[in-house]
Design a protein around this motif. Sequence first.
Motif, PDB file in Angstrom:
ATOM      1  N   ILE A   1       4.305   5.473  -5.615  1.00 35.71           N
ATOM      2  CA  ILE A   1       4.279   5.686  -7.079  1.00 35.71           C
ATOM      3  C   ILE A   1       3.067   6.387  -7.851  1.00 35.71           C
ATOM      4  O   ILE A   1       3.473   7.228  -8.622  1.00 35.71           O
ATOM      5  CB  ILE A   1       3.901   4.121  -7.715  1.00 35.71           C
ATOM      6  CG1 ILE A   1       5.239   3.381  -7.218  1.00 35.71           C
ATOM      7  CG2 ILE A   1       3.578   3.938  -9.021  1.00 35.71           C
ATOM      8  CD1 ILE A   1       5.242   1.717  -7.476  1.00 35.71           C
ATOM      9  N   LYS A   2       1.839   6.617  -7.110  1.00 36.26           N
ATOM     10  CA  LYS A   2       1.020   7.358  -7.148  1.00 36.26           C
ATOM     11  C   LYS A   2       1.438   8.772  -7.337  1.00 36.26           C
ATOM     12  O   LYS A   2       1.067   9.610  -8.193  1.00 36.26           O
ATOM     13  CB  LYS A   2      -0.358   7.402  -6.828  1.00 36.26           C
ATOM     14  CG  LYS A   2      -1.509   7.710  -7.280  1.00 36.26           C
ATOM     15  CD  LYS A   2      -2.731   7.806  -6.607  1.00 36.26           C
ATOM     16  CE  LYS A   2      -4.038   8.331  -6.966  1.00 36.26           C
ATOM     17  NZ  LYS A   2      -5.208   7.856  -6.729  1.00 36.26           N
ATOM     18  N   ARG A   3       2.026   9.071  -6.113  1.00 36.72           N
ATOM     19  CA  ARG A   3       2.561  10.408  -5.886  1.00 36.72           C
ATOM     20  C   ARG A   3       3.602  11.118  -6.614  1.00 36.72           C
ATOM     21  O   ARG A   3       3.637  12.087  -7.255  1.00 36.72           O
ATOM     22  CB  ARG A   3       2.876  10.555  -4.321  1.00 36.72           C
ATOM     23  CG  ARG A   3       3.003  12.005  -3.952  1.00 36.72           C
ATOM     24  CD  ARG A   3       3.121  11.881  -2.401  1.00 36.72           C
ATOM     25  NE  ARG A   3       4.399  11.638  -1.923  1.00 36.72           N
ATOM     26  CZ  ARG A   3       4.604  10.762  -0.979  1.00 36.72           C
ATOM     27  NH1 ARG A   3       3.637  10.189  -0.257  1.00 36.72           N
ATOM     28  NH2 ARG A   3       5.752  10.199  -0.713  1.00 36.72           N
TER      29      ARG A   3
ATOM     30  N   LYS B   1       0.975  -1.251   0.067  1.00 43.40           N
ATOM     31  CA  LYS B   1       0.082  -0.074  -0.065  1.00 43.40           C
ATOM     32  C   LYS B   1       0.977   1.319  -0.010  1.00 43.40           C
ATOM     33  O   LYS B   1       0.702   2.237  -0.808  1.00 43.40           O
ATOM     34  CB  LYS B   1      -1.061  -0.140   1.207  1.00 43.40           C
ATOM     35  CG  LYS B   1      -2.036  -0.724   1.035  1.00 43.40           C
ATOM     36  CD  LYS B   1      -2.974  -0.834   2.242  1.00 43.40           C
ATOM     37  CE  LYS B   1      -3.942   0.330   2.101  1.00 43.40           C
ATOM     38  NZ  LYS B   1      -4.993   0.286   3.322  1.00 43.40           N
ATOM     39  N   ALA B   2       1.917   1.382   0.797  1.00 48.43           N
ATOM     40  CA  ALA B   2       2.790   2.449   0.916  1.00 48.43           C
ATOM     41  C   ALA B   2       3.471   2.637  -0.571  1.00 48.43           C
ATOM     42  O   ALA B   2       3.471   3.760  -0.877  1.00 48.43           O
ATOM     43  CB  ALA B   2       3.757   2.260   1.869  1.00 48.43           C
ATOM     44  N   ALA B   3       4.077   1.474  -1.207  1.00 46.68           N
ATOM     45  CA  ALA B   3       4.484   1.657  -2.522  1.00 46.68           C
ATOM     46  C   ALA B   3       3.599   1.964  -3.445  1.00 46.68           C
ATOM     47  O   ALA B   3       4.084   2.973  -4.205  1.00 46.68           O
ATOM     48  CB  ALA B   3       5.031   0.232  -2.989  1.00 46.68           C
ATOM     49  N   ASP B   4       2.320   1.696  -3.436  1.00 42.84           N
ATOM     50  CA  ASP B   4       1.226   2.158  -4.332  1.00 42.84           C
ATOM     51  C   ASP B   4       0.991   3.641  -4.280  1.00 42.84           C
ATOM     52  O   ASP B   4       1.045   4.342  -5.162  1.00 42.84           O
ATOM     53  CB  ASP B   4       0.092   1.404  -4.204  1.00 42.84           C
ATOM     54  CG  ASP B   4       0.364  -0.019  -4.445  1.00 42.84           C
ATOM     55  OD1 ASP B   4       0.968  -0.517  -5.062  1.00 42.84           O
ATOM     56  OD2 ASP B   4      -0.865  -0.667  -3.924  1.00 42.84           O
ATOM     57  N   ARG B   5       0.981   4.174  -2.981  1.00 47.71           N
ATOM     58  CA  ARG B   5       1.005   5.688  -2.771  1.00 47.71           C
ATOM     59  C   ARG B   5       1.963   6.309  -3.116  1.00 47.71           C
ATOM     60  O   ARG B   5       1.977   7.432  -3.779  1.00 47.71           O
ATOM     61  CB  ARG B   5       0.799   5.629  -1.235  1.00 47.71           C
ATOM     62  CG  ARG B   5      -0.531   5.387  -0.777  1.00 47.71           C
ATOM     63  CD  ARG B   5      -1.043   6.063   0.586  1.00 47.71           C
ATOM     64  NE  ARG B   5      -0.056   5.532   1.475  1.00 47.71           N
ATOM     65  CZ  ARG B   5       0.101   4.514   2.233  1.00 47.71           C
ATOM     66  NH1 ARG B   5      -0.856   3.764   2.325  1.00 47.71           N
ATOM     67  NH2 ARG B   5       0.906   4.494   3.089  1.00 47.71           N
TER      68      ARG B   5
END
Length: 127
Positions: free
Chosen positions: A111-113, A105-109
């Motif tokens: 990457i999105k940011r 979840k932290a990696a997804d956030r």
Amino acid sequence: MVAISSTFSAVMTAEKVLEMATIDGAKALGLEGEIGSLEPGKKADIILIDLTGLNYTPLNRVVSQLIYCGNSKDVKTVIVNGRVVMENRQLTTVNEEEIKRRTQKAADRLIKRAGTESVRSQPWRHT
């Protein structure tokens, strides 16, 4: 398995490499009185290694095979300061699945940011 030339083992023995990872590392940190070797009064950090894998067959010089052929997947049990933190390759002090979920979840956030989501779906490039 990593191929090690006979020149390397003549320059630095497997025993010296093990000492560098244990007592010499403790000395470098100024902690040789507390860690780095198994002695009364020191913190007991120990790993138990499965020596039945193909990388240890045939088993001849254990220290050499640990240094030149071993890898993290051989570690079965980890004891830190007398406390079992991994037993039979299962973490005992944390929920591994929860850590993996939260990390993803932290990696997804991140990457999105960063605006790099498209990198995940790029087609395979072979040139």
